[in-house]
Write an enzyme that holds these catalytic residues in place. Sequence first.
Site, mmCIF file in Angstrom:
data_model
loop_
_atom_site.group_PDB
_atom_site.id
_atom_site.type_symbol
_atom_site.label_atom_id
_atom_site.label_comp_id
_atom_site.label_asym_id
_atom_site.label_seq_id
_atom_site.Cartn_x
_atom_site.Cartn_y
_atom_site.Cartn_z
ATOM 1 N N TRP A 181 -21.111 -31.710 -15.154
ATOM 2 C CA TRP A 181 -22.310 -31.862 -15.344
ATOM 3 C C TRP A 181 -22.757 -33.505 -14.778
ATOM 4 O O TRP A 181 -21.947 -34.327 -15.178
ATOM 5 C CB TRP A 181 -22.692 -31.723 -16.817
ATOM 6 C CG TRP A 181 -24.035 -32.252 -17.256
ATOM 7 C CD1 TRP A 181 -25.319 -31.898 -16.783
ATOM 8 C CD2 TRP A 181 -24.430 -33.461 -17.670
ATOM 9 N NE1 TRP A 181 -26.358 -32.639 -16.976
ATOM 10 C CE2 TRP A 181 -25.906 -33.793 -17.590
ATOM 11 C CE3 TRP A 181 -24.095 -34.816 -18.087
ATOM 12 C CZ2 TRP A 181 -26.549 -34.774 -18.140
ATOM 13 C CZ3 TRP A 181 -24.612 -35.800 -18.552
ATOM 14 C CH2 TRP A 181 -25.715 -35.863 -18.645
ATOM 15 N N GLU A 222 -22.800 -26.834 -14.597
ATOM 16 C CA GLU A 222 -23.769 -26.806 -15.635
ATOM 17 C C GLU A 222 -25.149 -27.559 -15.137
ATOM 18 O O GLU A 222 -25.322 -28.722 -14.531
ATOM 19 C CB GLU A 222 -23.221 -27.683 -16.872
ATOM 20 C CG GLU A 222 -24.212 -27.848 -17.878
ATOM 21 C CD GLU A 222 -23.562 -28.668 -19.195
ATOM 22 O OE1 GLU A 222 -22.688 -29.268 -18.771
ATOM 23 O OE2 GLU A 222 -24.389 -28.463 -20.078
ATOM 24 N N LYS A 224 -29.372 -28.200 -15.887
ATOM 25 C CA LYS A 224 -30.318 -29.025 -16.969
ATOM 26 C C LYS A 224 -31.431 -28.902 -16.384
ATOM 27 O O LYS A 224 -32.047 -29.004 -15.233
ATOM 28 C CB LYS A 224 -29.700 -30.157 -17.315
ATOM 29 C CG LYS A 224 -30.398 -30.978 -18.348
ATOM 30 C CD LYS A 224 -29.412 -32.069 -18.932
ATOM 31 C CE LYS A 224 -30.014 -32.530 -20.230
ATOM 32 N NZ LYS A 224 -29.229 -33.631 -20.843
ATOM 33 N N ASP A 255 -26.100 -24.079 -20.944
ATOM 34 C CA ASP A 255 -26.338 -24.896 -22.148
ATOM 35 C C ASP A 255 -27.458 -24.702 -22.889
ATOM 36 O O ASP A 255 -28.445 -24.476 -22.410
ATOM 37 C CB ASP A 255 -26.162 -26.470 -21.751
ATOM 38 C CG ASP A 255 -26.185 -27.368 -22.762
ATOM 39 O OD1 ASP A 255 -26.832 -27.059 -23.895
ATOM 40 O OD2 ASP A 255 -25.309 -28.239 -23.130
ATOM 41 N N HIS A 258 -30.469 -26.554 -22.489
ATOM 42 C CA HIS A 258 -30.904 -27.032 -21.055
ATOM 43 C C HIS A 258 -32.012 -26.100 -20.401
ATOM 44 O O HIS A 258 -32.049 -26.125 -19.342
ATOM 45 C CB HIS A 258 -29.499 -27.152 -20.209
ATOM 46 C CG HIS A 258 -28.894 -28.346 -20.580
ATOM 47 N ND1 HIS A 258 -27.644 -28.789 -19.797
ATOM 48 C CD2 HIS A 258 -28.773 -29.343 -21.534
ATOM 49 C CE1 HIS A 258 -27.213 -29.750 -20.145
ATOM 50 N NE2 HIS A 258 -27.690 -30.204 -21.142
ATOM 51 N N HIS A 282 -22.336 -23.508 -23.238
ATOM 52 C CA HIS A 282 -22.279 -24.827 -24.153
ATOM 53 C C HIS A 282 -23.390 -24.545 -25.484
ATOM 54 O O HIS A 282 -24.463 -24.467 -25.087
ATOM 55 C CB HIS A 282 -22.874 -26.099 -23.383
ATOM 56 C CG HIS A 282 -21.579 -26.801 -22.562
ATOM 57 N ND1 HIS A 282 -21.948 -27.966 -22.272
ATOM 58 C CD2 HIS A 282 -20.401 -26.501 -22.511
ATOM 59 C CE1 HIS A 282 -20.933 -28.448 -21.691
ATOM 60 N NE2 HIS A 282 -19.964 -27.355 -21.877
ATOM 61 N N ASP A 290 -33.628 -31.412 -25.689
ATOM 62 C CA ASP A 290 -32.098 -31.255 -25.622
ATOM 63 C C ASP A 290 -31.448 -32.067 -26.715
ATOM 64 O O ASP A 290 -30.877 -33.192 -26.296
ATOM 65 C CB ASP A 290 -31.428 -31.696 -23.969
ATOM 66 C CG ASP A 290 -30.125 -31.622 -24.024
ATOM 67 O OD1 ASP A 290 -29.505 -30.290 -24.677
ATOM 68 O OD2 ASP A 290 -29.373 -32.230 -23.156
ATOM 69 N N ASP A 292 -29.190 -31.894 -29.093
ATOM 70 C CA ASP A 292 -27.872 -31.658 -29.411
ATOM 71 C C ASP A 292 -27.605 -31.378 -30.926
ATOM 72 O O ASP A 292 -26.581 -32.365 -31.698
ATOM 73 C CB ASP A 292 -27.027 -32.321 -28.709
ATOM 74 C CG ASP A 292 -26.919 -32.230 -27.097
ATOM 75 O OD1 ASP A 292 -26.265 -31.268 -26.752
ATOM 76 O OD2 ASP A 292 -27.576 -33.010 -26.244
ATOM 77 N N ASP A 322 -21.415 -27.929 -27.736
ATOM 78 C CA ASP A 322 -21.875 -29.261 -27.093
ATOM 79 C C ASP A 322 -23.068 -29.542 -28.314
ATOM 80 O O ASP A 322 -24.308 -29.193 -28.079
ATOM 81 C CB ASP A 322 -22.387 -28.949 -25.883
ATOM 82 C CG ASP A 322 -22.789 -30.208 -24.980
ATOM 83 O OD1 ASP A 322 -22.504 -31.362 -25.809
ATOM 84 O OD2 ASP A 322 -23.261 -30.395 -23.914
HETATM 85 C C1 LIG Z 1 -21.035 -34.908 -22.826
HETATM 86 C C2 LIG Z 1 -21.485 -33.482 -21.972
HETATM 87 O O1 LIG Z 1 -20.766 -33.569 -20.891
HETATM 88 C C3 LIG Z 1 -22.785 -33.372 -22.176
HETATM 89 O O2 LIG Z 1 -23.374 -33.166 -23.217
HETATM 90 C C4 LIG Z 1 -23.309 -32.192 -21.007
HETATM 91 O O3 LIG Z 1 -22.396 -30.972 -21.233
HETATM 92 C C5 LIG Z 1 -24.643 -31.920 -21.283
HETATM 93 O O4 LIG Z 1 -24.963 -31.119 -22.164
HETATM 94 C C6 LIG Z 1 -25.594 -33.130 -20.990
HETATM 95 O O5 LIG Z 1 -26.837 -32.851 -21.491
HETATM 96 MN MN MN Z 2 -23.698 -29.179 -22.262
#
Ligand SMILES: C[C@H](O)[C@H](O)[C@@H](O)C(=O)CO
Ligand code: MN
Length: 414
Positions: A181, A222, A224, A255, A258, A282, A290, A292, A322
Amino acid sequence: MTKNYDLAREAFADWGVDTEAAMQALAAVPISVHCWQGDDVGGFEHKSGLSGGGIQATGNHPGRARNPEELRADLEFAFAQIPGKHRVNLHACYLDTAEQPDRDQIEYRHFAPWVEWAGENGLGLDFNPTFFAHAKADDNLTLSHPDQGIRDFWIEHGRRCREIAARMGRELGSAVVNNIWVPDGSKDTPVDRMAARRRLETSLDAMFAETFPKSELIDAVESKLFGIGVESMTVGSHEFYLGYAIRKGTALCLDMGHFHPTESVADKLSAVALSVQDILLHVSRPVRWDSDHVVLLNDDLLAMAQELVFAGLLPRTHIGLDFFDATISRTAAWVIGVRNMQKALLRAFLLPQARLKALEEGLDFTARLVLTEETKDLPFAAVWAEHCARAGVPAGQALLGGLQTYQGAVSGRG
Ligand SMILES: C[C@H](O)[C@H](O)[C@@H](O)C(=O)CO
Ligand SMILES: [Mn+2]
Protein backbone atom coordinates in the site's frame (compact mmCIF):
# COMPACT_ATOMS: atom_id res chain seq x y z
CA MET A 1 -21.19 -29.59 26.78
CA THR A 2 -23.70 -27.13 28.25
CA LYS A 3 -27.47 -27.38 28.24
CA ASN A 4 -27.55 -24.17 26.20
CA TYR A 5 -25.38 -25.72 23.52
CA ASP A 6 -27.43 -28.92 23.50
CA LEU A 7 -30.58 -26.94 22.84
CA ALA A 8 -28.81 -24.84 20.20
CA ARG A 9 -27.53 -27.94 18.43
CA GLU A 10 -31.08 -29.25 18.21
CA ALA A 11 -32.44 -25.92 17.04
CA PHE A 12 -29.92 -25.75 14.20
CA ALA A 13 -30.38 -29.44 13.37
CA ASP A 14 -34.05 -28.60 12.85
CA TRP A 15 -32.92 -26.31 10.03
CA GLY A 16 -30.61 -28.98 8.65
CA VAL A 17 -27.50 -27.26 10.01
CA ASP A 18 -24.67 -29.18 11.73
CA THR A 19 -23.21 -27.03 14.54
CA GLU A 20 -20.18 -29.33 14.96
CA ALA A 21 -19.26 -28.90 11.30
CA ALA A 22 -19.69 -25.13 11.64
CA MET A 23 -17.29 -24.96 14.59
CA GLN A 24 -14.78 -27.12 12.74
CA ALA A 25 -14.98 -24.87 9.71
CA LEU A 26 -14.42 -21.80 11.87
CA ALA A 27 -11.39 -23.35 13.56
CA ALA A 28 -9.77 -23.72 10.13
CA VAL A 29 -9.86 -19.99 9.32
CA PRO A 30 -6.79 -18.02 10.42
CA ILE A 31 -7.09 -14.27 10.90
CA SER A 32 -4.05 -12.09 10.31
CA VAL A 33 -3.76 -9.74 13.27
CA HIS A 34 -2.19 -6.40 12.42
CA CYS A 35 0.73 -5.48 14.68
CA TRP A 36 0.12 -1.76 14.22
CA GLN A 37 -2.98 -1.66 16.47
CA GLY A 38 -0.60 -2.33 19.37
CA ASP A 39 1.32 0.95 19.17
CA ASP A 40 -0.73 3.34 17.03
CA VAL A 41 1.23 2.64 13.81
CA GLY A 42 4.46 3.93 15.39
CA GLY A 43 6.93 1.14 14.66
CA PHE A 44 10.37 0.59 16.18
CA GLU A 45 12.70 2.58 13.99
CA HIS A 46 13.84 4.78 16.87
CA LYS A 47 12.10 7.88 15.53
CA SER A 48 8.84 9.83 15.90
CA GLY A 49 5.59 7.84 15.90
CA LEU A 50 3.70 9.96 13.38
CA SER A 51 1.84 7.78 10.92
CA GLY A 52 1.97 10.10 7.90
CA GLY A 53 0.75 8.99 4.50
CA GLY A 54 -2.80 10.16 5.07
CA ILE A 55 -3.57 7.80 7.95
CA GLN A 56 -3.89 8.80 11.59
CA ALA A 57 -4.26 6.98 14.89
CA THR A 58 -6.07 9.14 17.42
CA GLY A 59 -6.18 8.87 21.21
CA ASN A 60 -3.70 8.49 24.03
CA HIS A 61 -4.89 5.54 26.08
CA PRO A 62 -2.14 4.29 28.41
CA GLY A 63 -0.30 1.06 27.63
CA ARG A 64 1.07 1.56 24.12
CA ALA A 65 3.73 -1.08 23.35
CA ARG A 66 7.11 0.67 23.20
CA ASN A 67 9.30 -2.12 21.86
CA PRO A 68 9.02 -5.52 20.18
CA GLU A 69 9.04 -7.40 23.51
CA GLU A 70 6.03 -5.45 24.78
CA LEU A 71 4.22 -5.82 21.48
CA ARG A 72 4.78 -9.57 21.46
CA ALA A 73 3.60 -9.86 25.08
CA ASP A 74 0.45 -7.92 24.16
CA LEU A 75 -0.17 -10.15 21.16
CA GLU A 76 0.31 -13.29 23.25
CA PHE A 77 -2.25 -12.00 25.72
CA ALA A 78 -4.68 -11.14 22.94
CA PHE A 79 -4.31 -14.56 21.30
CA ALA A 80 -5.08 -16.20 24.66
CA GLN A 81 -8.54 -14.57 24.49
CA ILE A 82 -9.24 -15.72 20.94
CA PRO A 83 -10.14 -19.25 19.83
CA GLY A 84 -7.96 -20.85 17.16
CA LYS A 85 -4.49 -20.40 15.66
CA HIS A 86 -3.80 -17.22 13.76
CA ARG A 87 -1.22 -15.00 12.07
CA VAL A 88 0.55 -11.74 12.83
CA ASN A 89 0.73 -9.07 10.17
CA LEU A 90 4.00 -7.13 10.48
CA HIS A 91 4.93 -3.82 8.91
CA ALA A 92 8.53 -3.29 7.87
CA CYS A 93 8.89 -0.44 10.39
CA TYR A 94 8.46 -3.00 13.20
CA LEU A 95 11.94 -4.43 12.83
CA ASP A 96 13.57 -5.88 15.95
CA THR A 97 17.21 -4.84 16.03
CA ALA A 98 19.58 -2.43 17.76
CA GLU A 99 20.76 -1.33 14.30
CA GLN A 100 19.15 1.59 12.50
CA PRO A 101 18.99 0.56 8.85
CA ASP A 102 17.16 2.89 6.51
CA ARG A 103 14.22 1.40 4.63
CA ASP A 104 16.39 0.56 1.62
CA GLN A 105 18.85 -1.30 3.86
CA ILE A 106 16.61 -3.68 5.82
CA GLU A 107 17.42 -7.38 5.81
CA TYR A 108 15.90 -10.61 7.06
CA ARG A 109 18.06 -10.62 10.18
CA HIS A 110 16.35 -7.42 11.39
CA PHE A 111 13.12 -9.43 11.64
CA ALA A 112 14.51 -12.82 12.68
CA PRO A 113 13.30 -12.50 16.33
CA TRP A 114 9.74 -12.15 15.05
CA VAL A 115 10.08 -15.34 13.02
CA GLU A 116 11.54 -17.24 15.95
CA TRP A 117 8.69 -16.07 18.18
CA ALA A 118 6.07 -16.89 15.57
CA GLY A 119 7.50 -20.41 15.18
CA GLU A 120 7.50 -20.97 18.95
CA ASN A 121 3.89 -19.84 19.20
CA GLY A 122 2.55 -21.70 16.17
CA LEU A 123 1.68 -18.45 14.39
CA GLY A 124 1.97 -17.52 10.73
CA LEU A 125 3.37 -14.15 9.65
CA ASP A 126 2.35 -11.67 6.97
CA PHE A 127 4.29 -8.59 5.92
CA ASN A 128 4.02 -5.07 4.50
CA PRO A 129 6.61 -2.64 3.18
CA THR A 130 6.26 0.72 4.96
CA PHE A 131 5.90 3.47 2.37
CA PHE A 132 5.02 6.24 4.85
CA ALA A 133 6.40 8.03 7.95
CA HIS A 134 9.72 8.75 6.21
CA ALA A 135 11.38 11.89 4.86
CA LYS A 136 11.34 10.40 1.35
CA ALA A 137 7.54 10.06 1.58
CA ASP A 138 6.86 13.59 2.78
CA ASP A 139 5.42 14.65 -0.60
CA ASN A 140 2.86 11.85 -0.25
CA LEU A 141 4.57 10.33 -3.28
CA THR A 142 6.76 7.23 -3.23
CA LEU A 143 6.69 4.71 -6.10
CA SER A 144 5.07 7.31 -8.35
CA HIS A 145 7.32 10.23 -7.37
CA PRO A 146 8.55 12.22 -10.40
CA ASP A 147 12.11 11.97 -9.01
CA GLN A 148 13.71 8.73 -10.20
CA GLY A 149 16.04 8.68 -7.15
CA ILE A 150 13.10 8.65 -4.75
CA ARG A 151 11.33 6.00 -6.78
CA ASP A 152 14.46 3.86 -6.75
CA PHE A 153 14.73 4.19 -2.97
CA TRP A 154 11.19 2.87 -2.53
CA ILE A 155 11.59 0.17 -5.19
CA GLU A 156 14.60 -1.10 -3.24
CA HIS A 157 12.56 -1.04 -0.02
CA GLY A 158 9.76 -3.01 -1.65
CA ARG A 159 12.20 -5.45 -3.26
CA ARG A 160 13.88 -6.15 0.07
CA CYS A 161 10.52 -6.60 1.78
CA ARG A 162 9.58 -9.28 -0.73
CA GLU A 163 12.87 -11.10 -0.07
CA ILE A 164 12.32 -10.86 3.70
CA ALA A 165 8.70 -11.99 3.42
CA ALA A 166 9.62 -14.98 1.24
CA ARG A 167 12.31 -16.03 3.71
CA MET A 168 9.80 -15.76 6.56
CA GLY A 169 7.40 -17.95 4.59
CA ARG A 170 10.16 -20.47 3.96
CA GLU A 171 11.25 -20.59 7.61
CA LEU A 172 7.68 -20.97 8.92
CA GLY A 173 6.43 -23.29 6.18
CA SER A 174 3.49 -20.98 5.51
CA ALA A 175 3.26 -18.49 2.64
CA VAL A 176 3.56 -14.86 3.74
CA VAL A 177 1.19 -12.34 2.17
CA ASN A 178 3.25 -9.23 1.43
CA ASN A 179 0.87 -6.33 0.88
CA ILE A 180 1.78 -3.17 -1.00
CA TRP A 181 0.00 0.00 0.00
CA VAL A 182 1.45 3.35 -1.02
CA PRO A 183 -0.04 6.69 0.05
CA ASP A 184 0.67 8.34 -3.30
CA GLY A 185 -1.81 10.96 -4.40
CA SER A 186 -2.60 14.59 -4.87
CA LYS A 187 -4.21 17.13 -2.54
CA ASP A 188 -5.50 19.19 -5.42
CA THR A 189 -6.68 18.30 -8.89
CA PRO A 190 -3.74 16.95 -10.88
CA VAL A 191 -3.24 17.64 -14.57
CA ASP A 192 -1.29 14.49 -15.44
CA ARG A 193 -2.85 11.49 -13.73
CA MET A 194 -1.61 9.24 -16.52
CA ALA A 195 2.07 10.06 -15.87
CA ALA A 196 1.69 9.30 -12.15
CA ARG A 197 -0.06 6.01 -12.82
CA ARG A 198 2.52 5.01 -15.45
CA ARG A 199 5.30 5.69 -12.94
CA LEU A 200 3.55 3.62 -10.27
CA GLU A 201 3.09 0.74 -12.69
CA THR A 202 6.73 0.83 -13.80
CA SER A 203 7.95 0.92 -10.19
CA LEU A 204 5.72 -1.99 -9.21
CA ASP A 205 6.99 -4.00 -12.16
CA ALA A 206 10.58 -3.37 -11.05
CA MET A 207 9.74 -4.34 -7.47
CA PHE A 208 8.01 -7.54 -8.57
CA ALA A 209 10.71 -8.54 -11.07
CA GLU A 210 12.13 -11.33 -8.91
CA THR A 211 9.92 -14.40 -8.66
CA PHE A 212 9.37 -16.51 -5.55
CA PRO A 213 7.41 -19.73 -5.09
CA LYS A 214 3.81 -19.15 -4.04
CA SER A 215 4.41 -21.51 -1.14
CA GLU A 216 6.64 -18.77 0.34
CA LEU A 217 5.27 -15.44 -0.87
CA ILE A 218 1.95 -14.07 -2.06
CA ASP A 219 2.17 -10.51 -3.41
CA ALA A 220 -0.86 -8.29 -2.82
CA VAL A 221 -1.71 -4.74 -3.89
CA GLU A 222 -4.08 -2.46 -1.94
CA SER A 223 -6.20 0.27 -3.50
CA LYS A 224 -7.66 3.33 -1.80
CA LEU A 225 -10.17 6.05 -2.50
CA PHE A 226 -8.43 8.91 -0.70
CA GLY A 227 -6.38 9.81 2.38
CA ILE A 228 -5.73 12.93 4.44
CA GLY A 229 -3.81 15.29 2.16
CA VAL A 230 -4.53 13.31 -1.00
CA GLU A 231 -8.20 14.12 -1.36
CA SER A 232 -8.27 14.81 -5.10
CA MET A 233 -6.52 11.78 -6.56
CA THR A 234 -5.06 8.51 -5.33
CA VAL A 235 -2.61 7.07 -7.83
CA GLY A 236 -3.30 3.49 -6.70
CA SER A 237 -7.07 3.67 -7.07
CA HIS A 238 -9.33 0.61 -7.14
CA GLU A 239 -9.46 0.49 -10.93
CA PHE A 240 -5.68 0.86 -11.15
CA TYR A 241 -4.98 -2.08 -8.84
CA LEU A 242 -7.82 -4.26 -10.08
CA GLY A 243 -6.32 -4.02 -13.55
CA TYR A 244 -2.80 -4.51 -12.24
CA ALA A 245 -3.71 -7.58 -10.19
CA ILE A 246 -5.51 -9.16 -13.14
CA ARG A 247 -2.67 -8.48 -15.57
CA LYS A 248 0.18 -9.45 -13.23
CA GLY A 249 -1.45 -12.24 -11.22
CA THR A 250 -1.02 -10.65 -7.79
CA ALA A 251 -3.57 -10.84 -5.01
CA LEU A 252 -5.95 -7.90 -4.70
CA CYS A 253 -6.40 -6.30 -1.30
CA LEU A 254 -9.85 -4.89 -0.53
CA ASP A 255 -9.82 -2.66 2.54
CA MET A 256 -13.34 -2.10 3.87
CA GLY A 257 -12.45 1.53 4.60
CA HIS A 258 -11.14 2.34 1.15
CA PHE A 259 -14.34 2.86 -0.82
CA HIS A 260 -17.20 5.33 -0.91
CA PRO A 261 -19.21 4.83 2.32
CA THR A 262 -22.28 3.58 0.43
CA GLU A 263 -20.38 0.91 -1.50
CA SER A 264 -20.66 -2.69 -0.27
CA VAL A 265 -17.24 -4.33 -0.16
CA ALA A 266 -18.97 -7.68 0.39
CA ASP A 267 -20.59 -7.27 -3.02
CA LYS A 268 -17.18 -6.84 -4.66
CA LEU A 269 -15.85 -10.24 -3.54
CA SER A 270 -17.59 -12.46 -6.08
CA ALA A 271 -17.09 -9.86 -8.80
CA VAL A 272 -13.30 -9.62 -8.43
CA ALA A 273 -12.97 -13.34 -7.67
CA LEU A 274 -13.89 -14.14 -11.28
CA SER A 275 -10.75 -12.37 -12.48
CA VAL A 276 -8.32 -12.51 -9.55
CA GLN A 277 -7.08 -15.71 -7.91
CA ASP A 278 -6.14 -14.52 -4.41
CA ILE A 279 -7.94 -11.91 -2.36
CA LEU A 280 -6.62 -10.14 0.70
CA LEU A 281 -9.17 -8.50 2.96
CA HIS A 282 -8.41 -5.63 5.28
CA VAL A 283 -11.36 -5.86 7.61
CA SER A 284 -11.97 -2.41 8.97
CA ARG A 285 -14.78 -0.01 9.88
CA PRO A 286 -14.93 3.39 8.25
CA VAL A 287 -16.98 6.00 10.10
CA ARG A 288 -17.68 8.78 7.57
CA TRP A 289 -14.16 8.26 6.18
CA ASP A 290 -11.29 5.75 6.38
CA SER A 291 -11.26 6.17 10.16
CA ASP A 292 -10.09 2.63 10.97
CA HIS A 293 -12.47 1.99 13.87
CA VAL A 294 -12.48 -1.41 15.59
CA VAL A 295 -14.74 -3.75 13.64
CA LEU A 296 -18.16 -4.45 15.10
CA LEU A 297 -20.44 -7.40 14.52
CA ASN A 298 -22.53 -5.19 12.24
CA ASP A 299 -24.33 -5.68 8.93
CA ASP A 300 -21.20 -4.95 6.88
CA LEU A 301 -19.20 -7.62 8.64
CA LEU A 302 -22.01 -10.18 8.53
CA ALA A 303 -22.48 -9.55 4.81
CA MET A 304 -18.74 -9.95 4.21
CA ALA A 305 -18.57 -13.24 6.10
CA GLN A 306 -21.68 -14.58 4.38
CA GLU A 307 -20.25 -13.78 0.95
CA LEU A 308 -16.94 -15.48 1.81
CA VAL A 309 -18.74 -18.63 2.94
CA PHE A 310 -21.58 -18.76 0.42
CA ALA A 311 -19.34 -17.96 -2.57
CA GLY A 312 -16.78 -20.56 -1.45
CA LEU A 313 -14.04 -17.94 -1.33
CA LEU A 314 -12.40 -18.79 1.99
CA PRO A 315 -9.71 -21.06 0.48
CA ARG A 316 -8.37 -18.15 -1.60
CA THR A 317 -9.09 -15.23 0.69
CA HIS A 318 -6.57 -14.06 3.27
CA ILE A 319 -8.41 -12.31 6.07
CA GLY A 320 -6.46 -9.53 7.73
CA LEU A 321 -7.63 -6.81 10.08
CA ASP A 322 -6.79 -3.13 9.65
CA PHE A 323 -7.85 -0.65 12.31
CA PHE A 324 -6.10 1.37 14.95
CA ASP A 325 -7.88 2.93 17.89
CA ALA A 326 -5.75 4.57 20.59
CA THR A 327 -8.72 5.73 22.67
CA ILE A 328 -9.32 2.30 24.21
CA SER A 329 -7.21 -0.60 25.44
CA ARG A 330 -5.17 -1.62 22.41
CA THR A 331 -5.17 -5.29 23.39
CA ALA A 332 -8.96 -5.21 23.89
CA ALA A 333 -9.28 -3.67 20.41
CA TRP A 334 -7.50 -6.66 18.88
CA VAL A 335 -9.56 -9.16 20.87
CA ILE A 336 -12.88 -7.48 20.02
CA GLY A 337 -12.00 -7.20 16.34
CA VAL A 338 -10.79 -10.77 15.81
CA ARG A 339 -13.64 -12.28 17.79
CA ASN A 340 -16.18 -10.26 15.81
CA MET A 341 -14.70 -11.50 12.54
CA GLN A 342 -14.94 -15.05 13.89
CA LYS A 343 -18.50 -14.58 15.14
CA ALA A 344 -19.52 -13.29 11.72
CA LEU A 345 -17.96 -16.32 10.03
CA LEU A 346 -19.57 -18.71 12.51
CA ARG A 347 -22.98 -17.18 11.80
CA ALA A 348 -22.41 -17.67 8.09
CA PHE A 349 -21.40 -21.31 8.61
CA LEU A 350 -24.58 -21.80 10.66
CA LEU A 351 -26.97 -20.62 7.95
CA PRO A 352 -29.00 -23.10 5.85
CA GLN A 353 -26.99 -22.18 2.77
CA ALA A 354 -28.22 -24.84 0.34
CA ARG A 355 -31.87 -24.22 1.17
CA LEU A 356 -31.58 -20.45 0.75
CA LYS A 357 -29.72 -20.83 -2.55
CA ALA A 358 -32.38 -23.25 -3.85
CA LEU A 359 -35.12 -20.75 -3.04
CA GLU A 360 -33.27 -18.04 -4.94
CA GLU A 361 -32.63 -20.34 -7.86
CA GLY A 362 -36.36 -21.09 -7.91
CA LEU A 363 -37.19 -17.37 -7.84
CA ASP A 364 -39.06 -17.80 -4.54
CA PHE A 365 -37.96 -14.47 -3.11
CA THR A 366 -40.76 -14.44 -0.55
CA ALA A 367 -39.57 -17.65 1.10
CA ARG A 368 -35.97 -16.45 0.84
CA LEU A 369 -36.88 -13.30 2.75
CA VAL A 370 -38.98 -15.13 5.35
CA LEU A 371 -36.21 -17.61 6.08
CA THR A 372 -33.32 -15.15 6.09
CA GLU A 373 -35.25 -13.10 8.63
CA GLU A 374 -36.29 -16.10 10.75
CA THR A 375 -32.73 -17.46 10.90
CA LYS A 376 -31.80 -14.28 12.77
CA ASP A 377 -33.62 -15.72 15.81
CA LEU A 378 -31.45 -18.85 15.93
CA PRO A 379 -29.23 -19.33 19.03
CA PHE A 380 -25.86 -18.41 17.46
CA ALA A 381 -24.52 -17.18 20.81
CA ALA A 382 -24.74 -20.62 22.42
CA VAL A 383 -22.62 -22.15 19.64
CA TRP A 384 -20.04 -19.36 19.95
CA ALA A 385 -19.91 -19.86 23.73
CA GLU A 386 -19.37 -23.60 23.22
CA HIS A 387 -16.62 -22.91 20.66
CA CYS A 388 -14.88 -20.57 23.14
CA ALA A 389 -15.26 -23.06 26.01
CA ARG A 390 -13.69 -25.85 23.94
CA ALA A 391 -10.77 -23.55 23.07
CA GLY A 392 -10.36 -22.56 26.73
CA VAL A 393 -11.07 -18.87 26.13
CA PRO A 394 -13.71 -16.73 27.85
CA ALA A 395 -17.06 -15.75 26.37
CA GLY A 396 -19.68 -13.20 27.33
CA GLN A 397 -19.16 -11.05 30.40
CA ALA A 398 -16.27 -13.25 31.52
CA LEU A 399 -14.16 -11.70 28.77
CA LEU A 400 -14.07 -8.30 30.43
CA GLY A 401 -12.22 -9.20 33.65
CA GLY A 402 -9.11 -10.51 31.92
CA LEU A 403 -9.00 -7.58 29.51
CA GLN A 404 -9.21 -5.13 32.40
CA THR A 405 -6.56 -6.90 34.45
CA TYR A 406 -4.13 -6.91 31.53
CA GLN A 407 -4.85 -3.27 30.72
CA GLY A 408 -4.19 -2.43 34.36
CA ALA A 409 -0.86 -4.24 34.18
CA VAL A 410 0.36 -2.35 31.08
CA SER A 411 -1.08 1.08 31.81
CA GLY A 412 2.07 2.14 33.69
CA ARG A 413 4.12 2.06 30.49
CA GLY A 414 5.51 5.50 29.75
C1 LIG B 1 -0.83 0.49 8.14
C2 LIG B 1 -1.44 -0.14 6.90
O1 LIG B 1 -0.50 -0.43 5.95
C3 LIG B 1 -2.47 0.76 6.32
O2 LIG B 1 -3.54 0.83 7.24
C4 LIG B 1 -2.99 0.39 4.94
O3 LIG B 1 -3.31 -0.96 4.83
C5 LIG B 1 -4.17 1.24 4.76
O4 LIG B 1 -5.26 0.74 4.82
C6 LIG B 1 -3.99 2.68 4.56
O5 LIG B 1 -5.18 3.36 4.60
MN1 MN C 1 -5.57 -1.39 4.73
